[in-house]
Design an enzyme around this catalytic site. Structure first.
Site, PDB file in Angstrom:
ATOM      1  N   CYS A   1       0.830  -1.211   0.000  1.00 31.70           N
ATOM      2  CA  CYS A   1       0.000   0.000   0.000  1.00 31.70           C
ATOM      3  C   CYS A   1       0.862   1.258   0.000  1.00 31.70           C
ATOM      4  O   CYS A   1       0.535   2.249  -0.661  1.00 31.70           O
ATOM      5  CB  CYS A   1      -0.925   0.006   1.208  1.00 31.70           C
ATOM      6  SG  CYS A   1      -2.060  -1.400   1.282  1.00 31.70           S
ATOM      7  N   THR A   2       1.955   1.224   0.739  1.00 29.94           N
ATOM      8  CA  THR A   2       2.836   2.384   0.796  1.00 29.94           C
ATOM      9  C   THR A   2       3.436   2.669  -0.578  1.00 29.94           C
ATOM     10  O   THR A   2       3.532   3.822  -1.000  1.00 29.94           O
ATOM     11  CB  THR A   2       3.945   2.160   1.834  1.00 29.94           C
ATOM     12  OG1 THR A   2       3.342   1.910   3.109  1.00 29.94           O
ATOM     13  CG2 THR A   2       4.851   3.377   1.948  1.00 29.94           C
TER      14      THR A   2
END
Length: 220
Positions: free
Chosen positions: A44-45
């Site tokens: 996600c990052t």
């Protein structure tokens, strides 16, 4: 569930930019709502960091962006610092809001729940959904990725280019199409009308069936 061509559901939500009404935030613009499973997670990052880097490209296309997960606003704000650091952005502010769907109401309503991903408390998480919404608040495209597979936002930009082109011209975009490449005349356009609509010319590819449906034309 929302289907292609449907008016995207309206909702009120807390975000990193404050409380919003989704339809008011949308206005009559193009927009992308994309969800991620959880803050402070590796894939996600990288995804949200990539979106930060692509903000100039989305702005060129007048596309608004808004993210979503089941984490609360405080979590989003803290994690945003990691996202910005990964993206090499020193502005200190994430350039798009993140929705806090802590009760999973939007995840359920929009079919974004990933059945294989749960948090420490056993609660389901959101998948990697992408909703592209066009003027008139209509859903133009939806994609669902599992938590284990990061998205390709260059492909999402390509899709936006196709959607915006085909919304205003009677063309479709063929496999692997990129902006500037030839488009295809849609089957509903007659040969006579095609000559008027596409003054740059129409090339028909011959096929064994003899049906002249493979018609290419330079991008309008």
């Amino acid at each position: 569930m929302v289907n292609l061509g449907d008016i995207f559901p309206n909702f009120d939500a807390d975000t990193t930019s404050g409380r919003i009404n989704f339809h008011e935030w949308l206005g009559n613009d193009w927009a992308i709502l994309f969800s991620h499973p959880a803050d402070y997670t590796p894939v996600c990052t990288t995804e949200l960091g990539r979106v930060v880097k692509l903000i100039p490209e989305f702005k060129k296309r007048n596309v608004k962006l808004i993210a979503l997960s089941c984490d609360d606003v405080n979590s989003h704000n803290g994690w945003a610092k990691d996202v910005l650091r990964f993206a090499g952005d020193n502005s200190g502010t994430l350039p798009y809001p993140i929705i806090a769907d802590t009760d999973r109401s939007l995840a359920v309503q929009l079919g974004m729940v990933d059945p294989d991903e749960r948090d420490a408390a056993g609660m389901p998480l959101t998948c990697r959904a992408v909703f592209i919404i066009g003027p008139g608040k209509k859903l133009k495209l939806s994609l669902l990725y599992p938590a284990t597979t990061g998205r390709n936002f260059d492909e999402i930009l390509r899709v936006v280019d196709s959607l915006q082109l085909t919304a205003t011209h009677k063309v479709a975009t063929p496999v692997d199409w990129r902006p500037g490449q030839k488009c295809m005349v849609v089957p509903s356009v007659s040969k006579e009308d095609a000559a008027q609509l596409f003054p740059k010319g129409v090339e028909t590819v011959e096929v064994p069936s003899g049906k002249g449906y493979l018609r290419f034309t330079p991008a309008p």
